[in-house]
Design a protein around this motif. Structure first.
Motif, PDB file in Angstrom:
ATOM      1  N   LEU A  10      -7.882   5.047   3.669  1.00  0.00           N
ATOM      2  CA  LEU A  10      -7.094   5.868   2.744  1.00  0.00           C
ATOM      3  C   LEU A  10      -7.986   6.721   1.846  1.00  0.00           C
ATOM      4  O   LEU A  10      -7.629   7.856   1.503  1.00  0.00           O
ATOM      5  CB  LEU A  10      -6.176   4.976   1.903  1.00  0.00           C
ATOM      6  CG  LEU A  10      -5.121   4.194   2.702  1.00  0.00           C
ATOM      7  CD1 LEU A  10      -4.249   3.362   1.765  1.00  0.00           C
ATOM      8  CD2 LEU A  10      -4.258   5.140   3.536  1.00  0.00           C
ATOM      9  N   PHE A  11      -9.154   6.186   1.466  1.00  0.00           N
ATOM     10  CA  PHE A  11     -10.098   7.000   0.693  1.00  0.00           C
ATOM     11  C   PHE A  11     -10.570   8.191   1.531  1.00  0.00           C
ATOM     12  O   PHE A  11     -10.664   9.314   1.050  1.00  0.00           O
ATOM     13  CB  PHE A  11     -11.307   6.162   0.257  1.00  0.00           C
ATOM     14  CG  PHE A  11     -11.079   5.332  -0.973  1.00  0.00           C
ATOM     15  CD1 PHE A  11     -10.404   5.852  -2.079  1.00  0.00           C
ATOM     16  CD2 PHE A  11     -11.558   4.029  -1.044  1.00  0.00           C
ATOM     17  CE1 PHE A  11     -10.206   5.086  -3.222  1.00  0.00           C
ATOM     18  CE2 PHE A  11     -11.360   3.256  -2.182  1.00  0.00           C
ATOM     19  CZ  PHE A  11     -10.678   3.784  -3.276  1.00  0.00           C
ATOM     20  N   THR A  48       0.787  -1.236   0.000  1.00  0.00           N
ATOM     21  CA  THR A  48       0.000   0.000   0.000  1.00  0.00           C
ATOM     22  C   THR A  48       0.819   1.287   0.000  1.00  0.00           C
ATOM     23  O   THR A  48       0.298   2.350  -0.339  1.00  0.00           O
ATOM     24  CB  THR A  48      -0.915   0.040   1.236  1.00  0.00           C
ATOM     25  OG1 THR A  48      -0.094   0.064   2.419  1.00  0.00           O
ATOM     26  CG2 THR A  48      -1.820  -1.185   1.275  1.00  0.00           C
ATOM     27  N   GLN A  91      -8.199   0.286   2.894  1.00  0.00           N
ATOM     28  CA  GLN A  91      -8.549   1.002   1.667  1.00  0.00           C
ATOM     29  C   GLN A  91      -9.554   2.110   1.972  1.00  0.00           C
ATOM     30  O   GLN A  91      -9.434   3.241   1.499  1.00  0.00           O
ATOM     31  CB  GLN A  91      -9.128   0.044   0.629  1.00  0.00           C
ATOM     32  CG  GLN A  91      -9.405   0.723  -0.720  1.00  0.00           C
ATOM     33  CD  GLN A  91     -10.330  -0.094  -1.603  1.00  0.00           C
ATOM     34  OE1 GLN A  91     -11.369  -0.574  -1.152  1.00  0.00           O
ATOM     35  NE2 GLN A  91      -9.954  -0.242  -2.871  1.00  0.00           N
ATOM     36  N   GLN A  92     -10.562   1.785   2.800  1.00  0.00           N
ATOM     37  CA  GLN A  92     -11.558   2.785   3.194  1.00  0.00           C
ATOM     38  C   GLN A  92     -10.901   3.955   3.932  1.00  0.00           C
ATOM     39  O   GLN A  92     -11.208   5.119   3.677  1.00  0.00           O
ATOM     40  CB  GLN A  92     -12.610   2.146   4.097  1.00  0.00           C
ATOM     41  CG  GLN A  92     -13.762   1.501   3.376  1.00  0.00           C
ATOM     42  CD  GLN A  92     -14.622   2.552   2.674  1.00  0.00           C
ATOM     43  OE1 GLN A  92     -15.194   3.426   3.296  1.00  0.00           O
ATOM     44  NE2 GLN A  92     -14.679   2.462   1.359  1.00  0.00           N
ATOM     45  N   VAL A 140      -7.603  -5.486   5.254  1.00  0.00           N
ATOM     46  CA  VAL A 140      -7.006  -4.850   4.074  1.00  0.00           C
ATOM     47  C   VAL A 140      -8.040  -3.942   3.415  1.00  0.00           C
ATOM     48  O   VAL A 140      -7.738  -2.810   3.024  1.00  0.00           O
ATOM     49  CB  VAL A 140      -6.506  -5.914   3.068  1.00  0.00           C
ATOM     50  CG1 VAL A 140      -6.070  -5.247   1.756  1.00  0.00           C
ATOM     51  CG2 VAL A 140      -5.344  -6.699   3.669  1.00  0.00           C
ATOM     52  N   ASP A 141      -9.279  -4.423   3.310  1.00  0.00           N
ATOM     53  CA  ASP A 141     -10.357  -3.619   2.731  1.00  0.00           C
ATOM     54  C   ASP A 141     -10.641  -2.395   3.596  1.00  0.00           C
ATOM     55  O   ASP A 141     -10.942  -1.311   3.072  1.00  0.00           O
ATOM     56  CB  ASP A 141     -11.639  -4.452   2.596  1.00  0.00           C
ATOM     57  CG  ASP A 141     -11.532  -5.518   1.513  1.00  0.00           C
ATOM     58  OD1 ASP A 141     -10.604  -5.412   0.679  1.00  0.00           O
ATOM     59  OD2 ASP A 141     -12.360  -6.433   1.491  1.00  0.00           O
ATOM     60  N   LYS A 142     -10.547  -2.568   4.896  1.00  0.00           N
ATOM     61  CA  LYS A 142     -10.793  -1.443   5.806  1.00  0.00           C
ATOM     62  C   LYS A 142      -9.715  -0.376   5.630  1.00  0.00           C
ATOM     63  O   LYS A 142     -10.001   0.824   5.668  1.00  0.00           O
ATOM     64  CB  LYS A 142     -10.822  -1.926   7.259  1.00  0.00           C
ATOM     65  CG  LYS A 142     -11.229  -0.842   8.243  1.00  0.00           C
ATOM     66  CD  LYS A 142     -11.356  -1.379   9.661  1.00  0.00           C
ATOM     67  CE  LYS A 142     -11.818  -0.293  10.618  1.00  0.00           C
ATOM     68  NZ  LYS A 142     -11.952  -0.806  12.017  1.00  0.00           N
ATOM     69  N   LYS A 201     -20.716   0.398   3.651  1.00  0.00           N
ATOM     70  CA  LYS A 201     -19.516   0.492   2.811  1.00  0.00           C
ATOM     71  C   LYS A 201     -19.852   0.813   1.357  1.00  0.00           C
ATOM     72  O   LYS A 201     -19.183   1.638   0.720  1.00  0.00           O
ATOM     73  CB  LYS A 201     -18.723  -0.810   2.881  1.00  0.00           C
ATOM     74  CG  LYS A 201     -17.435  -0.771   2.067  1.00  0.00           C
ATOM     75  CD  LYS A 201     -16.699  -2.098   2.152  1.00  0.00           C
ATOM     76  CE  LYS A 201     -15.475  -2.103   1.244  1.00  0.00           C
ATOM     77  NZ  LYS A 201     -14.780  -3.413   1.268  1.00  0.00           N
ATOM     78  N   LEU A 213     -18.491   4.029  -0.672  1.00  0.00           N
ATOM     79  CA  LEU A 213     -17.682   3.922  -1.890  1.00  0.00           C
ATOM     80  C   LEU A 213     -18.254   4.778  -3.015  1.00  0.00           C
ATOM     81  O   LEU A 213     -17.524   5.442  -3.743  1.00  0.00           O
ATOM     82  CB  LEU A 213     -17.583   2.466  -2.333  1.00  0.00           C
ATOM     83  CG  LEU A 213     -16.669   1.561  -1.501  1.00  0.00           C
ATOM     84  CD1 LEU A 213     -16.876   0.097  -1.876  1.00  0.00           C
ATOM     85  CD2 LEU A 213     -15.205   1.953  -1.687  1.00  0.00           C
TER      86      LEU A 213
END
Length: 246
Positions: A51-52, A10, A48-49, A44-46, A74, A78
């Motif tokens: 960082l968005f 990342t 990403q959230q 890992v998905d969290k 979520k 998104l």
């Protein structure tokens, strides 16, 4: 996935991952056999959230509040992030054009007006924050209304009298500065009062969103200001300070 592997994937440093773990924002799993910490696919998905949200200029404290909120959706987040990052892209493109014009202006190739020099700059409220208030603030209000609708007429009258007394008490301090110690002490009481009477449905973000609705929705403003002119606006500002400080 080990912290080092996630960092390499990342671009987020291991040190930052440790900080996220420390504040409870992103907590890896611990292997009981070897003591190693690792991140699941869900974590890992969290990330990403997270960082968005950061790309949309949200502080870590608010990101944690939103992700921890039971009503967080979520897929909705998104979609909003996509739209708002697209808007941010347009703003950056406009600012790049302004920068290009400024360079030409400095070279004497063109002459810019003062208005043109600031095209693309926007210091208004974070747009995602406004969307978040609508999502997580309004839902708390809907839940509160649903709870009230389940009450008997006698129970509704009792809670109305209680709320009227609460707002009369708040009206008495509406001339204070919203960030003053006394005002914030009352906000702490009001925050817990709402949760005690509505089943602990208000997170700090929802509490702040509720304050925004007191001004944004004329029905709220009219009902609240009957206890004292300007009360709705005072509450909006004081509730915002309280949510940010806590």
């Amino acid at each position: 996935m080990l912290p080092k592997e996630l960092a390499e994937l990342t671009g987020v440093s291991v040190r930052t991952l440790h900080h996220y773990d420390k504040i409870g924002l992103l907590t890896p799993q611990k292997d009981d056999e070897n003591g190693y910490r690792h991140y699941s696919e869900q974590e890992v998905d969290k990330l990403q959230q997270i960082l968005f949200f950061k790309e949309l200029d949200f502080p870590l404290k608010k990101i944690k509040q939103i992700l921890d909120d039971p009503s967080f959706d979520k897929s909705v987040a998104l979609s909003l992030q996509y739209r708002l990052l697209t808007e941010k892209k347009k703003q950056i493109e406009t600012m790049l054009k302004t920068l290009d014009q400024t360079i030409k202006n400095e070279k004497g190739e063109i002459t810019m007006t003062n208005e043109e020099k600031f095209t693309g700059f926007d210091f208004s409220t974070n747009p995602y924050e406004e969307e978040a208030k609508k999502l997580w603030g309004d839902k708390a209000v809907e839940q509160a209304n649903a709870n009230i609708n389940k009450m008997t007429n006698k129970e509704k009258l009792t809670i109305k009298e209680s709320f009227d007394a609460e707002f009369r008490s708040l009206a008495a301090i509406r001339t204070l500065h919203p960030a003053s110690d006394e005002a914030q002490l009352r906000m702490d009481h009001f925050f817990h009062y709402l949760n005690d009477n509505h089943g602990n449905i208000y997170s700090l973000e929802a509490f702040r969103g509720l304050g925004e609705m007191y001004v944004a929705d004329e029905r709220f403003t009219k009902n609240i200001d009957q206890f004292g002119d300007g009360l709705a606006l005072f509450l909006k500002e004081a509730m915002k300070v309280y949510a940010e400080k806590n």
